[in-house]
Design an enzyme around this catalytic site. Structure first.
Site, PDB file in Angstrom:
ATOM      1  N   TYR A  19       0.819  -1.211   0.000  1.00  0.00           N
ATOM      2  CA  TYR A  19       0.000   0.000   0.000  1.00  0.00           C
ATOM      3  C   TYR A  19       0.860   1.271   0.000  1.00  0.00           C
ATOM      4  O   TYR A  19       0.362   2.356   0.280  1.00  0.00           O
ATOM      5  CB  TYR A  19      -0.929   0.026   1.218  1.00  0.00           C
ATOM      6  CG  TYR A  19      -2.043  -1.005   1.201  1.00  0.00           C
ATOM      7  CD1 TYR A  19      -2.056  -2.057   0.295  1.00  0.00           C
ATOM      8  CD2 TYR A  19      -3.100  -0.921   2.101  1.00  0.00           C
ATOM      9  CE1 TYR A  19      -3.069  -3.002   0.290  1.00  0.00           C
ATOM     10  CE2 TYR A  19      -4.127  -1.858   2.097  1.00  0.00           C
ATOM     11  CZ  TYR A  19      -4.101  -2.898   1.190  1.00  0.00           C
ATOM     12  OH  TYR A  19      -5.116  -3.821   1.195  1.00  0.00           O
TER      13      TYR A  19
ATOM     14  N   LYS B 265       4.751 -14.057   4.054  1.00  0.00           N
ATOM     15  CA  LYS B 265       4.787 -14.962   2.902  1.00  0.00           C
ATOM     16  C   LYS B 265       6.243 -15.061   2.460  1.00  0.00           C
ATOM     17  O   LYS B 265       6.596 -14.875   1.285  1.00  0.00           O
ATOM     18  CB  LYS B 265       3.877 -14.409   1.781  1.00  0.00           C
ATOM     19  CG  LYS B 265       3.666 -15.339   0.615  1.00  0.00           C
ATOM     20  CD  LYS B 265       2.779 -16.524   0.913  1.00  0.00           C
ATOM     21  CE  LYS B 265       2.736 -17.483  -0.258  1.00  0.00           C
ATOM     22  NZ  LYS B 265       2.013 -18.732   0.014  1.00  0.00           N
TER      23      LYS B 265
ATOM     24  N   ASP C 173      -1.106 -18.113   4.032  1.00  0.00           N
ATOM     25  CA  ASP C 173      -2.182 -19.010   3.576  1.00  0.00           C
ATOM     26  C   ASP C 173      -2.569 -19.986   4.680  1.00  0.00           C
ATOM     27  O   ASP C 173      -3.752 -20.232   4.942  1.00  0.00           O
ATOM     28  CB  ASP C 173      -1.823 -19.735   2.265  1.00  0.00           C
ATOM     29  CG  ASP C 173      -0.350 -20.012   2.086  1.00  0.00           C
ATOM     30  OD1 ASP C 173       0.446 -19.561   2.932  1.00  0.00           O
ATOM     31  OD2 ASP C 173       0.021 -20.687   1.118  1.00  0.00           O
TER      32      ASP C 173
ATOM     33  N   ASP D 160      -4.851  -6.027   6.308  1.00  0.00           N
ATOM     34  CA  ASP D 160      -6.158  -5.576   5.813  1.00  0.00           C
ATOM     35  C   ASP D 160      -7.088  -6.790   5.684  1.00  0.00           C
ATOM     36  O   ASP D 160      -8.242  -6.778   6.131  1.00  0.00           O
ATOM     37  CB  ASP D 160      -5.947  -4.887   4.445  1.00  0.00           C
ATOM     38  CG  ASP D 160      -7.132  -4.051   4.019  1.00  0.00           C
ATOM     39  OD1 ASP D 160      -8.125  -4.005   4.760  1.00  0.00           O
ATOM     40  OD2 ASP D 160      -7.064  -3.442   2.930  1.00  0.00           O
TER      41      ASP D 160
END
Ligand code: NAD
Length: 337
Positions: free
Chosen positions: A126, A175, A208, A232
Site C-alpha cells: 500500500y 509470505k 495461507d 487488511d
C-alpha cells in the site's frame, strides 16, 4: 480537561454511524469538542478534492481524529484517502481487536475468540508505488516497500502492546517462502526482536496457513503482527469470525496523530436507510477515549454496548434484529445509565 477532535463524517453509512457515535459520546460527557472537516467522495464532489488541506491541518492541530468510512473508487479514480491520511501522519500501527461479544450469535459461540491484529500501516503493497506500462495498460507493476526500521517499529509495537495488555503470544504472519526479500526481511526482523521479549511467546505462520488456522482454530491467536496488505485481509476474517464488520473497531496510531474508525467501509448497499450498525465506530470511540486518558469512560461505553447486544432487543439487521441505527443508539444511551 477538554480535547478537540477532528471529526470526519465520511461517505455512505458514515454520517449515520458518526452522528450516532457523537450522540453517545456527548451523553458520556467526555469533554470533547468537535472540529468537523471533510474527506472522501462527498468532499470530492462538493469541494473538488477528496482530501482538503484544512482536513490535514485540523488533524495535525488536534492530533486525534474520529472518522467515518470513506469511499475509494475501485480500479480507477483517486487513491485511497484512508491510506493517504495514515501515511501523511505516519500512523504506523493499525490496531484491530476482534472479540466475541456477549449476545452476538456467530458460528463460533463456543470458542474463545479474542485476537488483535497489529498491521503495518504505511508501507508494504500500500506504499502507492505503482504504474502501468503503455500501450493500453499492457502491464502494471506495484512495488512492495519494506524498510527494516518500519518492520522493527511495528514488531516492537506488537510486543509492547501484548505486554501492556497482558497478552501471551505474538504471531507474525508473512509470505517469506515466496516473497523472500520483503517478507523475508519482515520475518528476520521479527525473529530477532522476539528474542528481546522472552516473556511473550512468539510464532510465525505463512499467510495461507494463517487464513486456514484462523477459521479452524481461532482461539489459538492472541496478537497478530503483519504487513499492510495481509493485515487488511486478516482483520476482515477476524471481523467475520466474531459476527461481522458492524462490530469491529480500528485505531491508527502514530507518534504525532492518531485516528479512530470502524474496520468496515461505506456499506453502499445499506447507506441512507438508517439501519447501519454503529457498534464498530462506537467501539473505536471507546479506544479513542482510552487513548485520551479516559479509560473509565471508554469502559463505560463498552459495557453499555455489551448490555444492549446481550439484551438483544435493539439489534440491527446485520445481527439478525430489525432495529434502526437510532433505536440501537437510544438503547446504548439508556444503558449508559
Ligand atoms: P463494506 O465494509 O462497506 O461492506 C461489506 C458488507 O458489510 C456490506 O454488505 C455492508 O452492508 C456490511 N456492513 C459494513 N459495515 C456495516 C455496518 N456498520 N452495519 C451493517 N452492515 C455493515 O465493504 P465494501 O462494500 O467492500 O466497500 C465499500 C466502500 O468502502 C469502498 O469504496 C471501499 O474502498 C470503502 N472502504 C473504506 C474503509 C475505510 O474508510 N476505512 C474500509 C473498507 C472499505
Amino acid at each position: 480537561m477538554s480535547h478537540t477532535v477532528s471529526l470526519i463524517r465520511g461517505d455512505g453509512i458514515g454520517p449515520e454511524i458518526v452522528d450516532a457515535t457523537v450522540r453517545v459520546l456527548e451523553e458520556l460527557q467526555a469533554g470533547l469538542e468537535w472540529e468537523e472537516v471533510r474527506a472522501g467522495s462527498g468532499a470530492f464532489e462538493d469541494l473538488g478534492t477528496p482530501l482538503p488541506e484544512e482536513t490535514l491541518l485540523s488533524i495535525g492541530r488536534n492530533k486525534v481524529a474520529l472518522k467515518g468510512p470513506l469511499e475509494t473508487p475501485v480500479g480507477t479514480g483517486f487513491r485511497s484517502i484512508n491510506v493517504a491520511i495514515r501515511k501523511h501522519f505516519d500512523m504506523y500501527a493499525n490496531v484491530r481487536p476482534a472479540k466475541i461479544l456477549p449476545g452476538v450469535s456467530t458460528r463460533y459461540n463456543d470458542v474463545d475468540i479474542d485476537m488483535v491484529t497489529v498491521r503495518e500501516n504505511t508501507e508494504g503493497a500500500y506504499a502507492g508505488i505503482e504504474h502501468t506500462i503503455p500501450p493500453n495498460r499492457a502491464a502494471a507493476e506495484t512495488i512492495i516497500l519494506c524498510t527494516r526500521w518500519a518492520c522493527e517499529r511495528i514488531v516492537r509495537y506488537a510486543f509492547d502492546y501484548a505486554r501492556q495488555a497482558g497478552r501471551d503470544k505474538v504471531t507474525l504472519v508473512h509470505k517469506a517462502n515466496i516473497l523472500k526479500e520483503t517478507n523475508g526481511l519482515f520475518l528476520e526482523v521479527g525473529q530477532s526482536i522476539a528474542r528481546e521479549y522472552d516473556d511473550v511467546e512468539f510464532e510465525d505462520l505463512i499467510v495461507d496457513n494463517m487464513c486456514m488456522q484462523m477459521v479452524l482454530r481461532p482461539e489459538r491467536f492472541d496478537v497478530i503482527v503483519t504487513m499492510n496488505l495481509f493485515g487488511d485481509i486478516l482483520s476482515d476474517i477476524a471481523a467475520g469470525l466474531i459476527g461481522g464488520l458492524g462490530l469491529t473497531p480500528g485505531a491508527n496510531i502514530g507518534k504525532d496523530a492518531s485516528m479512530f474508525e470502524a474496520v468496515h467501509g461505506t456499506a453502499p448497499d445499506i447507506a441512507g436507510q438508517g439501519i447501519a450498525n454503529p457498534t464498530a465506530l462506537m467501539r473505536a470511540a471507546a479506544m479513542m477515549l482510552e487513548h485520551l486518558d479516559m479509560p473509565e469512560k471508554g469502559k463505560r461505553l463498552e459495557r453499555a454496548l455489551n448490555t444492549v447486544l446481550e439484551e438483544g432487543a435493539a439489534l440491527t439487521g446485520d445481527l439478525g434484529g430489525s432495529a434502526t441505527t437510532e433505536e440501537f443508539t437510544d438503547a446504548v444511551v439508556a444503558s449508559l445509565g
